[in-house]
Design an enzyme around this catalytic site. Structure first.
Site, PDB file in Angstrom:
ATOM      1  N   ASN A   1       0.937  -1.086  -0.092  1.00 17.24           N
ATOM      2  CA  ASN A   1       0.052  -0.089   0.048  1.00 17.24           C
ATOM      3  C   ASN A   1       0.751   1.191   0.028  1.00 17.24           C
ATOM      4  O   ASN A   1       1.995   1.268   0.482  1.00 17.24           O
ATOM      5  CB  ASN A   1      -0.854   0.042   1.236  1.00 17.24           C
ATOM      6  CG  ASN A   1      -0.350   0.043   2.353  1.00 17.24           C
ATOM      7  OD1 ASN A   1       0.481  -0.758   2.795  1.00 17.24           O
ATOM      8  ND2 ASN A   1      -0.801   0.725   3.426  1.00 17.24           N
TER       9      ASN A   1
ATOM     10  N   GLU B   1       0.269   5.260   0.665  1.00 15.85           N
ATOM     11  CA  GLU B   1      -0.814   6.189   1.014  1.00 15.85           C
ATOM     12  C   GLU B   1      -0.428   7.620   0.351  1.00 15.85           C
ATOM     13  O   GLU B   1       0.692   7.894  -0.145  1.00 15.85           O
ATOM     14  CB  GLU B   1      -0.661   6.424   2.590  1.00 15.85           C
ATOM     15  CG  GLU B   1      -1.294   5.274   3.318  1.00 15.85           C
ATOM     16  CD  GLU B   1      -1.372   5.293   4.954  1.00 15.85           C
ATOM     17  OE1 GLU B   1      -1.901   4.345   5.389  1.00 15.85           O
ATOM     18  OE2 GLU B   1      -0.671   6.151   5.304  1.00 15.85           O
TER      19      GLU B   1
ATOM     20  N   CYS C   1      -3.754   0.512  -2.849  1.00 13.43           N
ATOM     21  CA  CYS C   1      -3.775  -0.525  -2.099  1.00 13.43           C
ATOM     22  C   CYS C   1      -2.810  -1.662  -2.556  1.00 13.43           C
ATOM     23  O   CYS C   1      -2.374  -1.730  -3.721  1.00 13.43           O
ATOM     24  CB  CYS C   1      -5.206  -1.354  -2.348  1.00 13.43           C
ATOM     25  SG  CYS C   1      -6.764  -0.490  -1.784  1.00 13.43           S
TER      26      CYS C   1
ATOM     27  N   GLU D   1      -2.982  -4.871  -3.158  1.00 11.52           N
ATOM     28  CA  GLU D   1      -3.483  -5.689  -4.114  1.00 11.52           C
ATOM     29  C   GLU D   1      -3.480  -5.196  -5.533  1.00 11.52           C
ATOM     30  O   GLU D   1      -3.169  -5.722  -6.454  1.00 11.52           O
ATOM     31  CB  GLU D   1      -4.929  -6.097  -3.964  1.00 11.52           C
ATOM     32  CG  GLU D   1      -5.033  -7.130  -2.524  1.00 11.52           C
ATOM     33  CD  GLU D   1      -5.106  -6.109  -1.467  1.00 11.52           C
ATOM     34  OE1 GLU D   1      -5.805  -6.391  -0.348  1.00 11.52           O
ATOM     35  OE2 GLU D   1      -5.048  -4.734  -1.489  1.00 11.52           O
TER      36      GLU D   1
ATOM     37  N   CYS E   1     -10.437  -3.748  -4.664  1.00 15.10           N
ATOM     38  CA  CYS E   1      -9.507  -4.768  -5.032  1.00 15.10           C
ATOM     39  C   CYS E   1     -10.179  -5.893  -5.361  1.00 15.10           C
ATOM     40  O   CYS E   1      -9.533  -6.641  -6.092  1.00 15.10           O
ATOM     41  CB  CYS E   1      -8.463  -4.665  -3.968  1.00 15.10           C
ATOM     42  SG  CYS E   1      -7.325  -3.336  -3.886  1.00 15.10           S
TER      43      CYS E   1
END
Length: 143
Positions: free
Chosen positions: A52, A54, A63, A65, A99
């Protein structure tokens, strides 16, 4: 879905989980401090990992994934055959709704998904169980 704790896992899944665990350390999470790692195995057998990332302008982050899927597609593959997600949480975390849809875009409904914590709790499921009634390409056709 099945949740369990164990120190070992079947061959292949553990290496995918190890890849997710390792990339999790690279997560950029200065706001939530919640690092997540994900790894997917492409049809070729290659493993692609993502973490991830941010952004102060939430929700502009990415994310784990999505990062793993992007790495797979950037390498020229468009089908995943296995997924692992790792986070430091009391229970295994599940991918967010977006996701789940991304995973369904690149993997069949029976693709195995292993969700685990750093202390060894594991939940095994499939893309189809994570996203029943998914929106798919078959919904795009018109006679």
């Amino acid at each position: 879905m099945r949740t369990q704790s164990r120190s070992g896992n079947k061959e292949g899944v553990m290496s995918l989980t190890d890849a997710a665990r390792a990339v999790r350390e690279n997560a950029y999470a200065p706001y939530s401090h919640f690092k997540v790692g994900a790894a997917v195995r492409g049809r070729s057998g290659r493993v692609y990992a993502g973490c991830n990332v941010e952004n102060v302008a939430s929700p502009e982050g990415t994310c784990a994934e999505a990062g793993a899927i992007a790495a797979m597609v950037a390498a020229g593959e468009t089908e995943l055959t296995e997924v692992a997600v790792v986070a430091d949480s009391p229970l295994p975390i599940s991918p967010c709704g977006g996701c789940r849809q991304k995973l369904a875009e690149f993997g069949r409904h029976d693709v195995a998904v292993t969700l685990s914590t750093l202390d060894g709790k594991i939940m095994e499921t499939t893309i189809g169980d994570l996203l029943p009634g998914r929106f798919g390409v078959e919904h795009m056709g018109r006679g």
